[in-house]
Design an enzyme around this catalytic site. Structure first.
Site, short mmCIF file in Angstrom:
data_model
loop_
_atom_site.label_atom_id
_atom_site.label_comp_id
_atom_site.label_asym_id
_atom_site.label_seq_id
_atom_site.Cartn_x
_atom_site.Cartn_y
_atom_site.Cartn_z
CG HIS A 141 1.86 11.17 -15.18
ND1 HIS A 141 0.96 11.96 -15.88
CD2 HIS A 141 2.78 12.02 -14.67
CE1 HIS A 141 1.34 13.23 -15.78
NE2 HIS A 141 2.43 13.29 -15.04
CD GLU A 142 5.09 11.12 -11.80
OE1 GLU A 142 6.05 11.75 -12.31
OE2 GLU A 142 4.03 11.68 -11.52
CG HIS A 145 7.22 13.12 -16.39
ND1 HIS A 145 6.83 14.04 -17.35
CD2 HIS A 145 6.34 13.27 -15.36
CE1 HIS A 145 5.77 14.72 -16.91
NE2 HIS A 145 5.45 14.26 -15.72
CG HIS A 151 2.61 17.50 -17.35
ND1 HIS A 151 2.87 18.31 -16.27
CD2 HIS A 151 2.69 16.23 -16.89
CE1 HIS A 151 3.10 17.55 -15.21
NE2 HIS A 151 3.00 16.28 -15.57
#
Length: 197
Positions: A141-142, A145, A151
């Site tokens: 997830h990080e 980014h 998101h």
């Protein structure tokens, strides 16, 4: 389909996490390799390969001040990567793993659209779960980014998608169409050179 890309990921284990695993460096290494394997399964749909380019454990003491403010910690880590880590080893992205409990319900933080940047291609990960999948999803997830993914919001709701604002315990882990679109846009507009070697 997305072009074949590869990320050389470098992992830093801070002193709190090192202590949490009873200073057992081989156990930590095995744990992290398993997480990266799962990250590769997650990212395979984007034709992206993650290579674990190194692991550094802060066994004696932290080399930055890891604090309950995730924002401050990430900022310090970004500077440290640029001025220290990259002087010693090459990598496309670095993640700092810690057992520190951050303010609020934050379990990770990363800069947006910064992959390949010498300072800001970094992420911060709280070692919040003993379940490898949940940790791999947090790390993925990080990294997402850094790769330009926002998101998931209205119009691309997906409870168990990687870029959902809140980590779900559901087993299905994939990228929403929005995430794939964000990633393609990032590749097209920013042309991150380090991914293409």
């Amino acid at each position: 389909p997305a072009p074949q890309t590869s990320i050389e990921l470098f992992l830093i284990v801070d002193h709190s996490m090192y202590a949490k695993y009873n200073s057992n460096s081989s156990k930590i290494t095995t744990t992290l390799k398993a997480r990266v394997n799962i990250m590769n399964a997650i990212y395979s749909s984007l034709n992206l390969v993650i290579t674990l380019s190194g692991i550094e454990m802060w066994s004696a003491a932290d080399l930055i001040t890891v604090q309950s403010s995730s924002r401050n910690t990430l900022k310090l880590f970004a500077s440290w990567r640029e001025t220290d880590l990259l002087k010693r080893t090459s990598n496309d992205n670095a993640q700092l793993l810690t057992a520190t409990n951050f303010n609020g319900n934050t379990v990770g933080l990363a800069y947006l659209k910064t992959m390949c940047n010498s300072k800001y291609s970094v992420g911060l990960i709280q070692d919040h779960s003993a379940i490898p999948l949940l940790m791999a999803v947090t790390m993925a997830h990080e990294l997402g980014h850094n790769l330009g993914m926002n998101h998931d919001g209205a119009g691309c709701s997906c409870a168990t998608c990687i870029m959902a604002p809140v980590l779900s315990s559901g087993p299905a882990k994939s990228f929403s169409d929005c995430s794939k679109h964000d990633y393609q846009s990032f590749l097209t507009i920013h042309k991150p050179q380090c991914l293409l070697n």
